[in-house]
Design a protein around this motif. Structure first.
Motif, PDB file in Angstrom:
ATOM      1  N   MET A  57       0.811  -1.212  -0.120  1.00  0.00           N
ATOM      2  CA  MET A  57      -0.145  -0.041   0.000  1.00  0.00           C
ATOM      3  C   MET A  57       0.642   1.315  -0.137  1.00  0.00           C
ATOM      4  N   ASP A  58       0.571   2.107  -0.967  1.00  0.00           N
ATOM      5  CA  ASP A  58       1.143   3.317  -1.110  1.00  0.00           C
ATOM      6  C   ASP A  58       0.625   4.181  -0.106  1.00  0.00           C
ATOM      7  N   ILE A  59       1.497   4.925   0.916  1.00  0.00           N
ATOM      8  CA  ILE A  59       0.822   5.611   1.885  1.00  0.00           C
ATOM      9  C   ILE A  59       0.021   6.909   1.417  1.00  0.00           C
ATOM     10  N   LYS A  60       0.204   7.370   0.104  1.00  0.00           N
ATOM     11  CA  LYS A  60      -0.439   8.593  -0.486  1.00  0.00           C
ATOM     12  C   LYS A  60      -1.095   8.055  -1.771  1.00  0.00           C
ATOM     13  N   ILE A  61      -2.445   7.963  -1.737  1.00  0.00           N
ATOM     14  CA  ILE A  61      -3.058   7.409  -3.053  1.00  0.00           C
ATOM     15  C   ILE A  61      -3.947   8.754  -3.417  1.00  0.00           C
ATOM     16  N   GLY A  62      -3.513   9.498  -4.205  1.00  0.00           N
ATOM     17  CA  GLY A  62      -4.246  10.769  -4.811  1.00  0.00           C
ATOM     18  C   GLY A  62      -4.647  11.649  -3.363  1.00  0.00           C
ATOM     19  N   ASP A  63      -5.936  11.922  -3.324  1.00  0.00           N
ATOM     20  CA  ASP A  63      -6.354  12.483  -2.047  1.00  0.00           C
ATOM     21  C   ASP A  63      -6.217  11.780  -0.744  1.00  0.00           C
ATOM     22  N   ASP A  64      -6.290  10.419  -1.142  1.00  0.00           N
ATOM     23  CA  ASP A  64      -6.560   9.523   0.003  1.00  0.00           C
ATOM     24  C   ASP A  64      -5.275   9.243   0.691  1.00  0.00           C
ATOM     25  N   ASN A  65      -5.666   8.946   2.177  1.00  0.00           N
ATOM     26  CA  ASN A  65      -4.598   8.278   3.001  1.00  0.00           C
ATOM     27  C   ASN A  65      -4.490   7.033   2.915  1.00  0.00           C
ATOM     28  N   ILE A  80      -4.598  -9.865   7.273  1.00  0.00           N
ATOM     29  CA  ILE A  80      -3.806  -9.442   6.032  1.00  0.00           C
ATOM     30  C   ILE A  80      -2.508  -8.721   6.511  1.00  0.00           C
ATOM     31  N   LYS A  81      -1.602  -8.953   5.727  1.00  0.00           N
ATOM     32  CA  LYS A  81      -0.260  -8.558   6.116  1.00  0.00           C
ATOM     33  C   LYS A  81      -0.040  -7.161   5.173  1.00  0.00           C
ATOM     34  N   VAL A  82       0.456  -6.122   5.844  1.00  0.00           N
ATOM     35  CA  VAL A  82       0.424  -4.768   5.207  1.00  0.00           C
ATOM     36  C   VAL A  82       1.843  -4.507   5.156  1.00  0.00           C
ATOM     37  N   ILE A  83       2.130  -3.797   3.779  1.00  0.00           N
ATOM     38  CA  ILE A  83       3.385  -3.504   3.575  1.00  0.00           C
ATOM     39  C   ILE A  83       3.274  -2.117   3.057  1.00  0.00           C
ATOM     40  N   PHE A  84       3.914  -0.955   3.645  1.00  0.00           N
ATOM     41  CA  PHE A  84       3.782   0.335   3.024  1.00  0.00           C
ATOM     42  C   PHE A  84       4.955   0.677   2.483  1.00  0.00           C
ATOM     43  N   LEU A  85       4.509   1.361   1.221  1.00  0.00           N
ATOM     44  CA  LEU A  85       5.654   2.181   0.510  1.00  0.00           C
ATOM     45  C   LEU A  85       5.417   3.699   0.341  1.00  0.00           C
ATOM     46  N   THR A  86       6.192   4.514   0.636  1.00  0.00           N
ATOM     47  CA  THR A  86       6.217   5.942   0.113  1.00  0.00           C
ATOM     48  C   THR A  86       7.314   6.686  -0.059  1.00  0.00           C
ATOM     49  N   ILE A 101       4.014  -4.838   8.513  1.00  0.00           N
ATOM     50  CA  ILE A 101       5.155  -5.699   8.524  1.00  0.00           C
ATOM     51  C   ILE A 101       6.337  -5.152   8.209  1.00  0.00           C
ATOM     52  N   TYR A 102       6.232  -4.222   7.242  1.00  0.00           N
ATOM     53  CA  TYR A 102       7.595  -3.609   6.768  1.00  0.00           C
ATOM     54  C   TYR A 102       7.139  -2.238   6.006  1.00  0.00           C
TER      55      TYR A 102
END
Length: 236
Positions: A57-65, A80-86, A101-102
């Protein structure tokens, strides 16, 4: 196959990530690609029924968080295992609200991406070894037994309470307990509790990790308490 959903609003980067993942995990992961928060939420809720194993999941998706999106997905499906990228390092202090988790920083290095995915896959495999599959109204439901907090019975209907969701099935309590590991104690005719989730047990009730106080019947109190103490003793 483990299902992986990628949500990234930059379509070029989205496809690059998908292609890099396919190179190593084509036989292991089914990859689904999304560019908006709405599309990923609709997909998880309406199509996947909780089968998404990993959310990249990208931390910034258009105007959404993206953090809020991930928290919503986890509220529906806590496993569900969440991996953030930003590229926005300023958000890094907020990501742990969603228990990822990452955390990957753009531009994403393939090695770091593979490390994150290997960790997620390893966690999922361990959990799947401790899971059961149930059916209700034509729907197949996978439940990781370690996520169960307690089971509530109302005649032939069972409510399986996890942290964030409640699963309903039609079966007898004894039938379900026969499929579960021996870490569940029957404290009441209508309740069975995962002993790993117990905070305190007394004659007034059993307090679980969510703060809920569940009833304990007088006839079952001593047996339930002794069983819990014996179980905890084995864990020490």
């Amino acid at each position: 196959m483990i299902k992986l959903a990628i949500c990234e609003d930059n379509e070029t980067l989205l496809n690059q990530l998908g292609d890099v993942i396919d190179k190593k995990y084509a036989d292991m992961l089914s990859v689904y690609r999304f560019t908006t928060a709405f599309s990923i939420l609709a997909f998880v809720m309406e199509e996947m029924k909780g089968d998404v194993g990993i959310l990249l999941m990208d931390i910034k998706i258009g105007d959404d968080n993206g953090i809020d999106v991930a928290k919503q997905v986890q509220a529906w499906y806590p496993h569900i295992k969440v991996i953030f990228l930003t590229a926005y390092i300023d958000y890094s202090r907020d990501i742990f609200q969603a228990e990822p988790i990452y955390f990957l920083v753009k531009p994403v290095e393939a090695l770091r991406l593979y490390e994150a995915l290997d960790k997620a896959i390893d966690l999922i495999r361990k959990e799947m070894a401790d899971s059961i599959t149930l059916r209700y109204r034509g729907e197949v439901i996978n439940i990781i037994t370690g996520n169960i907090i307690y089971i509530e019975s109302d005649k032939r209907v069972l409510y399986i309470h996890e942290n964030g969701r409640t699963v309903t099935v039609v079966m007898k309590m004894e039938e379900l307990l026969g499929q579960l590991p021996p870490r569940y104690v029957r404290c009441h005719q209508s309740y069975a509790i995962n002993m790993d989730k117990i905070r305190n047990i007394s004659i007034t009730g059993v307090e679980v990790c969510t703060g809920e106080l569940l009833p304990v019947s007088r006839g079952r109190y001593k047996e339930a308490k002794d069983y819990f103490l014996k179980y905890m003793g084995h864990k020490l």
